[in-house]
Design an enzyme around this catalytic site. Structure first.
Site, PDB file in Angstrom:
ATOM      1  N   GLU A 193      -4.588   0.612  -3.420  1.00  0.00           N
ATOM      2  CA  GLU A 193      -3.210   1.088  -3.533  1.00  0.00           C
ATOM      3  C   GLU A 193      -2.219  -0.074  -3.491  1.00  0.00           C
ATOM      4  O   GLU A 193      -1.194  -0.055  -4.192  1.00  0.00           O
ATOM      5  CB  GLU A 193      -2.913   2.087  -2.413  1.00  0.00           C
ATOM      6  N   ASP A 243      -6.966   1.037   0.889  1.00  0.00           N
ATOM      7  CA  ASP A 243      -5.648   0.437   1.098  1.00  0.00           C
ATOM      8  C   ASP A 243      -5.379  -0.687   0.101  1.00  0.00           C
ATOM      9  O   ASP A 243      -4.275  -0.794  -0.450  1.00  0.00           O
ATOM     10  CB  ASP A 243      -5.538  -0.106   2.525  1.00  0.00           C
ATOM     11  N   ASP A 254       0.646   3.827  -3.083  1.00  0.00           N
ATOM     12  CA  ASP A 254       0.208   5.199  -2.829  1.00  0.00           C
ATOM     13  C   ASP A 254       1.129   6.196  -3.537  1.00  0.00           C
ATOM     14  O   ASP A 254       0.666   7.153  -4.176  1.00  0.00           O
ATOM     15  CB  ASP A 254       0.196   5.456  -1.320  1.00  0.00           C
ATOM     16  N   GLU A 286       0.839  -1.205   0.000  1.00  0.00           N
ATOM     17  CA  GLU A 286       0.000   0.000   0.000  1.00  0.00           C
ATOM     18  C   GLU A 286       0.872   1.253   0.000  1.00  0.00           C
ATOM     19  O   GLU A 286       0.609   2.217  -0.732  1.00  0.00           O
ATOM     20  CB  GLU A 286      -0.900  -0.007   1.233  1.00  0.00           C
TER      21      GLU A 286
END
Length: 230
Positions: free
Chosen positions: A114, A111, A44, A40
């Site tokens: 990502e 989450d 991101d 994640e």
């Protein structure tokens, strides 16, 4: 038995060579230590960069401030959660017993979305994951109403007020995290050292608590005559 992911591959527009990366991207920390959190973190950063580049190329006449507002809208929780639901990721998320029922929780969907990006990058390369992200976002960007993207989030607004008045940025810190994994409540402190102002706020995620704390500080600054300059 290896789970059947061919349907998900088709939805994502990408087939994993190493399916264990996908499994990890779908696995919540309540299930095992080998979960999606590191993926994640990676995803991101990749998503933020790709969307920034797409917007820069797509809207050559937009100012930096407007581009930042649009990017924030495109990579924030509710947008990612909706995309995750469109991709039916909720049907594949792997949760531990303490998290059962959390498949459609916004934070988990965000989450996992990502983490999937991070997993695709590690399974392929940057050019490939960029192409995948661009394909995912084409319908979103094509239907953007730029006039609707007007309001800065509270943290961005607070930052501008402080910088315009020659003040340093606030410091945010988590004070407490209460509740079970799927019902957590974060208490965040926002501190302005220059003004000696300290506020606290609660939220169901760190991001939400920080936004609420920023809004509280904006209200205090307004009472002291500090406003955003147009």
């Amino acid at each position: 038995m290896v789970p059947e992911y061919s349907r998900l591959y088709k939805i994502l527009g990408y087939s994993f060579k190493n399916y264990t990366l996908l499994v990890r991207a779908l696995t919540h920390r309540s299930k095992t230590k080998k979960n999606y959190e590191r993926l994640e973190f990676l995803g991101d950063s990749i998503l933020g960069f790709v969307i920034a580049e797409v917007l820069y190329m797509e809207f050559p006449d937009l100012a930096e401030g407007k581009l930042s507002q649009i990017r924030s809208k495109l990579v924030k929780g509710v947008t990612l959660a909706n995309l995750a639901l469109n991709f039916k990721l909720d049907e594949y998320i792997i949760l531990g017993a303490s998290e059962q029922g959390g498949h459609k929780r916004e934070k988990i969907l965000e989450d996992v979305f990502e983490a999937i990006i991070g997993a695709i990058y590690l399974d392929s390369d940057f050019a490939t994951v960029k192409k995948v992200i661009v394909n995912w976002y084409k319908p979103v960007i094509s239907t953007l109403n730029l006039d609707d993207v007007k309001v800065k989030d509270s943290k961005s607004k607070l930052q501008e007020i402080l910088l315009q008045n020659g003040l340093s940025l606030p410091e945010y810190s988590i004070e407490t995290i209460d509740g079970k994994d799927h019902e957590q409540e974060f208490t965040v402190k926002a501190l302005s050292n220059d003004l000696n102002i300290e506020v606290r706020a609660k939220g169901t995620s760190r991001k939400k608590a920080e936004q609420k704390a920023a809004e509280k500080m904006i209200q205090i600054l307004s009472q002291q005559g500090l406003h955003e300059k147009k």
